[in-house]
Structures are given as structure tokens and as C-alpha cells.
Design a protein around this motif. Sequence first.
Motif, mmCIF file in Angstrom:
data_model
loop_
_atom_site.group_PDB
_atom_site.id
_atom_site.type_symbol
_atom_site.label_atom_id
_atom_site.label_comp_id
_atom_site.label_asym_id
_atom_site.label_seq_id
_atom_site.Cartn_x
_atom_site.Cartn_y
_atom_site.Cartn_z
ATOM 1 N N VAL A 166 21.355 -10.941 -0.891
ATOM 2 C CA VAL A 166 22.083 -11.072 0.381
ATOM 3 C C VAL A 166 21.550 -12.241 1.221
ATOM 4 O O VAL A 166 22.328 -13.014 1.778
ATOM 5 C CB VAL A 166 22.023 -9.752 1.179
ATOM 6 N N ILE A 189 21.222 -6.618 12.254
ATOM 7 C CA ILE A 189 21.805 -6.631 10.914
ATOM 8 C C ILE A 189 20.802 -5.935 9.995
ATOM 9 O O ILE A 189 19.636 -6.302 9.975
ATOM 10 C CB ILE A 189 22.039 -8.073 10.395
ATOM 11 N N ALA A 202 22.018 -0.072 13.248
ATOM 12 C CA ALA A 202 22.455 -1.439 12.954
ATOM 13 C C ALA A 202 23.891 -1.664 13.415
ATOM 14 O O ALA A 202 24.703 -0.744 13.400
ATOM 15 C CB ALA A 202 22.339 -1.707 11.459
ATOM 16 N N HIS A 203 24.166 -2.884 13.853
ATOM 17 C CA HIS A 203 25.538 -3.254 14.187
ATOM 18 C C HIS A 203 26.274 -3.712 12.934
ATOM 19 O O HIS A 203 27.468 -3.549 12.820
ATOM 20 C CB HIS A 203 25.541 -4.365 15.234
ATOM 21 N N TYR A 204 25.519 -4.307 12.009
ATOM 22 C CA TYR A 204 26.097 -4.732 10.742
ATOM 23 C C TYR A 204 25.265 -4.128 9.614
ATOM 24 O O TYR A 204 24.060 -4.346 9.560
ATOM 25 C CB TYR A 204 26.079 -6.262 10.638
ATOM 26 N N ARG A 205 25.940 -3.364 8.755
ATOM 27 C CA ARG A 205 25.249 -2.729 7.635
ATOM 28 C C ARG A 205 25.619 -3.464 6.356
ATOM 29 O O ARG A 205 26.810 -3.604 6.048
ATOM 30 C CB ARG A 205 25.706 -1.266 7.498
ATOM 31 N N ILE A 206 24.632 -3.926 5.661
ATOM 32 C CA ILE A 206 24.896 -4.562 4.370
ATOM 33 C C ILE A 206 24.113 -3.805 3.306
ATOM 34 O O ILE A 206 22.883 -3.837 3.295
ATOM 35 C CB ILE A 206 24.490 -6.053 4.373
ATOM 36 N N VAL A 207 24.840 -3.093 2.448
ATOM 37 C CA VAL A 207 24.169 -2.375 1.367
ATOM 38 C C VAL A 207 24.037 -3.350 0.205
ATOM 39 O O VAL A 207 25.043 -3.785 -0.367
ATOM 40 C CB VAL A 207 24.972 -1.122 0.941
ATOM 41 N N GLY A 208 22.807 -3.726 -0.074
ATOM 42 C CA GLY A 208 22.615 -4.699 -1.139
ATOM 43 C C GLY A 208 21.159 -5.102 -1.230
ATOM 44 O O GLY A 208 20.324 -4.703 -0.414
ATOM 45 N N LEU A 210 22.904 -15.610 0.388
ATOM 46 C CA LEU A 210 24.293 -15.723 0.823
ATOM 47 C C LEU A 210 24.388 -16.110 2.305
ATOM 48 O O LEU A 210 25.193 -16.957 2.693
ATOM 49 C CB LEU A 210 25.017 -14.389 0.621
ATOM 50 N N ILE A 211 23.556 -15.450 3.114
ATOM 51 C CA ILE A 211 23.571 -15.753 4.558
ATOM 52 C C ILE A 211 23.118 -17.198 4.790
ATOM 53 O O ILE A 211 23.727 -17.944 5.551
ATOM 54 C CB ILE A 211 22.660 -14.767 5.335
ATOM 55 N N LYS A 258 21.673 -7.542 18.806
ATOM 56 C CA LYS A 258 22.440 -7.296 17.582
ATOM 57 C C LYS A 258 21.469 -7.083 16.434
ATOM 58 O O LYS A 258 20.463 -7.778 16.333
ATOM 59 C CB LYS A 258 23.323 -8.512 17.253
ATOM 60 N N PHE A 304 20.172 1.843 9.138
ATOM 61 C CA PHE A 304 21.625 1.694 9.232
ATOM 62 C C PHE A 304 22.214 2.428 10.445
ATOM 63 O O PHE A 304 23.272 2.070 10.937
ATOM 64 C CB PHE A 304 22.291 2.192 7.944
#
Lengths: 301, 346
Positions: free
Chosen positions: B327, B302, B316-322, B330-331, B300, B313
Motif C-alpha cells: 500500500v 489513515i 480511522a477516517h480511511y481504512r485500507i485493508v492490505g 502505491l501512495i 485525519k 480501524f
Amino acid sequence: MTDSRPINCVVLVKQVPDTHNVTGDVMTKDGTMNRGALPAIFNPEDLNALEMALEIKERTGGTVTVITMGPPKAANILRDSLFRGADKVVLLTDRKFAGADTLATSYVLKCAVEKLGDYDIVLAGRQAIDGDTAQVGPQTAEKLGIPQITYAEQIVEITKDKITVQRALDHGSEIVRCTFPVLLTVVGSANTPRPANVRRQMERKLAAVPSEYAAIRTQWPEFESDEALDAHLAKHNLKIPVWSAEDIGATEGSIGLAGSPTQVHKINFVVLESTESKTIPANAEGIAAMIAELVHEYIVG
Amino acid sequence: MSDHKNVWVFIEHTDGKIAEVSLELVGKARELADKLGVEVVGFLCGHNVDALAQEVIAHGADRVILAEHEELALYRTLPYARVAIEEARKREPEIFLIGGTPNGRDFAPRVASAMRCGLTADCTDLQVGDYYVKKEDKTYKDLLFQIRPAFGGNLIATIVNPHTRPQMATVREGVMRKPVADPNRKGVVEKIAPTFSPEDLVLEVLSRQVRHTTINLKDAPVIVAGGAGVTTADEFALLRELANLLGGEVGASRAAVDSGLIERVHQVGQTGTTVRPRLYIAAGISGAIQHRAGMDQSSKIIAINTDPNAPMFQIAHYRIVGDVGEVLPLIIKTLRERAMDQREAE
């Protein structure tokens, strides 16, 4: 060096599905696995073990024998071993071996090594990429009643009665000395396995087990019958010996499924979602949802 | 409480310090033993290690079997396995947990082979449950469910050993949570004095070198990697914090290494280390092909990046634009809260 003698090595190898190249074709969307889509390869660290054995042979004289337990098509890696320099290979195959876990596997390998006899060092790759357990080496050593040196990276010295080995550990290394016979498990950083030797490949390309004869005869029609081919291979020392459970004197209750204490209770497939990717909003809710998903899929503990 | 049917933990130690994973496993063993109504037993071999036995008890053990002998000062397969096999035969533990360290993975199969019992490597979870065997029409109560990724991480298998004891499993460091020590906790230290035959001592350790890089990217189950988008030492500290929380390592792209914020041993990619962890968090890494080639097999991925068009991206399985600096905290916060909730639930 007068303080040396020929050292005989037995190398334990395994044909494995190439799990490092699992693609979307292999893991289907509905969560089943298409094993046939995976190429079968020589387990990488077993090649390092073979290379180490060949280097020992070059240093001391002696022989290198390669054995594998597997289906008849595992003869491919035995041929490959011959091309790279092994003197002798043996295929351990029997329907009764099927379903073996590491304990039952190590018992079969122990029986085969004992049948070969006259060995100083047993070598195996540290672990196989289809299970990553690293258990078969030590378990085989225990069953043979011999010491083990795991994670062997380099042979420092070999004398007639002792071997000195550098072991690769997580945070460093260790140098140990041990008497013969001994079992070594070899790590990938130990060496660069030599490629097949072209001359040996020419000489031994016909090396085969009986179940391959039909296929060979389509390619080489001059062999009119299996018997003719068999006689030719026998004459040129190209018959790969095939040993069954009975041949190695293995007790039925200790092999295959019956000899395996571990049972698979259930399997959950990790569905590859390379096409299914998600955009996560960069806020607390988005991230909490993502973490929950990763926990559910056992990615995060 | 009896001497039999207990949950054992192999206590590994070097230079007078217990391996983290052993204490983590004492915590897990406590949980399992409470469900089974049995004791947690630390199995400790060494020379002058009495203080360590108290530490094992403080972390949740009821009893420590302490095999004391100068030949046990440093870990060696044969003498350690010899004592374990003898004691296990005598006391018949129900479960035996071992850290998935190089020594643990050397020791466990040797013992399992002698005991002719099942052993499951690198479990990511351990539970107690019932198992029905159709062929025997029988339900085995309270077995150890040994849960591990298999087949290159493409599936998760639950393994059981209904017929043999002990039920043995190895677990990597960082998978289980280390319990909080209670220095007032009481337990029994049972000292034994083993004897060895010459065959047990055929292997000599001539020297031992400790490398000062403690990074092991290849085997890390989780990698939190930083790239050009991680621009300050504080942001790298966040990567480190997250990696520690997840039991992983810090990785880096070439750009990050070139910036001097992190050493080259952390570099992932074609010219660095090729990795395939369970989880790869790419923080501020644009995703050049050379980097992707070294990590695109991760189970996986991110990706965190301010540029929505970053190539990372695409895989990626999870895309976080930031922004990484916003970020990552937060995680970290989410994971911390989750851990707290779990602790309260227990």
C-alpha cells in the motif's frame, strides 16, 4: 547572593477555548461551530509563564502581576493566578477591544504594561492554543521597545542587571544573556506549573470583577447589596481591577477591529467525520481518490 | 521593474547553509511575483555569506539584499529586525514571506509590529486574489490570500490585509515545494552595510547546542507511523520516503520501537509523544489504546492493516485493508505523479 535585587514580573495570560478537546459536539455536521460547547481554560503555556514568574519571585523577591485582555469571564484565570501565587491581577476588558488580531492585542497589552510601570520582565506563553500564532509576545516586546527572548525554557541566572536564559529551539538549545527590561515567551517544557495553593484559594475565592457580583451574592446572601460586597472586597484587597481602553490610554484606531490589519476573507469548516469513515480499496484507483479528497480538504498540500 | 512593491523572502541560514524552507518560499514567491509582475527579493543578513546570495538567485530570486555585518553572523532578533524594518520602510515590499522556523517566528512578529502590518502565521497555502470590502464598497485587487488552519485545525481561514503593507506570512517547512536550482540564473546582489546602536546589541548569545535528534513529532503536520506490521528496514524506508514527500515525520508504535527498527524518540502514544497532526498514517499499527491515546486527536487518520478487525480501524477516517509493503508504494507513487502533473501545469 549580593548581586541581586527584587525583580518585578508582569505575566500576560489568555483564556482560550479548549481546542485540544474539540469533539463532534463542537463541530456540527453542517459545518458550523458551537463555541459554547468548548470549555474555556487557562492557555497552557501561559501557566508555564506564570510558573516561571513565581520561581523568579521566589529567587529574587519582587512581585508577580498577571494581566489578561478578554471578556469579564476571563476573570476566572485571574483568580486562578491569585490562587497559584500572583500578587496582583488586572482584567483588560472593553467592547472596543473586540475583534482584535495579534497586532491590536499587543498594543493593548503594551498600554497596560506601561500603565503598571516598574517592571523588569514581561512573560507570556509562547503561543495560545486557539491561534497557535506565537506573535503576541514578540509584538508586545516591539511595542514596548524592549528586547525579547522567545522559547524560554530555563532561567540560568539572574543578577541585578542581567538575565541568562536557555531557549528551546527545534534542533537544540541556546543560552542568551540580556539586560532588563526584557520580554520572555515560555515553552511548555519549561516547568510543571504548581497547582492552586489551598490556603490562598480559601483567602481569595471571593476575588471578583463587578460583573460577577450578582452571581456571588446569590451564593453569599449575607451581602445585601452590590455596594456592601464591593466594600467588603475592597477592604480585603479582593477587587480585581478592571481597565478599559480609556483607562490605559489606548488610541481608538489602534484597538479592536479598527486596529487589526488582518481581515478574515472566508472560513471553510473542516467537518469532523469520525462517524463517517471510508474503506479504501488497496489499489491505485482507491488511493488516488483518497489523495484527491485529502488535497481538497487541505490535509495534503 | 522597480525597487518597490516586490515579493520578499527572509533567507534564514545556519552554518553556511540556507534553510530549506527559505528556498521553498523563494519558489512560492516566484509564482506570486510572476502573477503580480514584480521581482522576487531575497532578504539576507549575515557575515561572509556572498555564496548564499547566488544560491537564492539560482532558486528564483531576481535580487538579493545582502546586509553584511559581523554582528549579523548569528540570528538575533534585534539587529536582524532592525535591518529588515529599515529596508522595508525604504523599499516598501508588497509581500514578505518568512519560514515558520523558531527564528522566523521570532523575527516576523517583531517586524510586523514595527511596520504595523498584518501577519499570518503558519500558512498552508498562498494565493493572489481580489477582495471586496462591503463597508467601503471597494474591491482590493491582487491581495495575498493567506490560507491557514485555525481553531485547533478545525477550520481553514483565508486571511487578507487590504490596508497595510507588506502583507506578511510565515509558512512551515515542507508546505511549499522547493524549486529546482538553475546555477546560470542571473540576478542582482545589492550589498548594504548596516550600523547598529548599543540598544540593538543588548542580547548576547553565550552558547548554542545542536541536538542530534532532528525529530519533532509534536509540530509535524503529517506523521507516517509504523507498528508491528512494519517488519523490515526496507519497509521503514518507505515510511521515511512518504513522510518526506508529505513534509512530515516518521512515528512509531511501541511494538516497532521494541523491535529495534526505529529509535524511541519516534514513539507516539501515552509513553511516547502525544501528537495531533493534520494527517496521521498508521501503517501496520493495530491500535492499542495506549497508542491511540497519543494520536486520536489527529485531524485525519489513515489506517493500513492486513487485519480487518484491527482496533485502529475504529478511529480511522480511511481504512485500507492490505499489506504495508504494497500500500505504501502505491501512495508514494500517486503523490509523485500528482507533483509531476502540477509541475507540468505550471
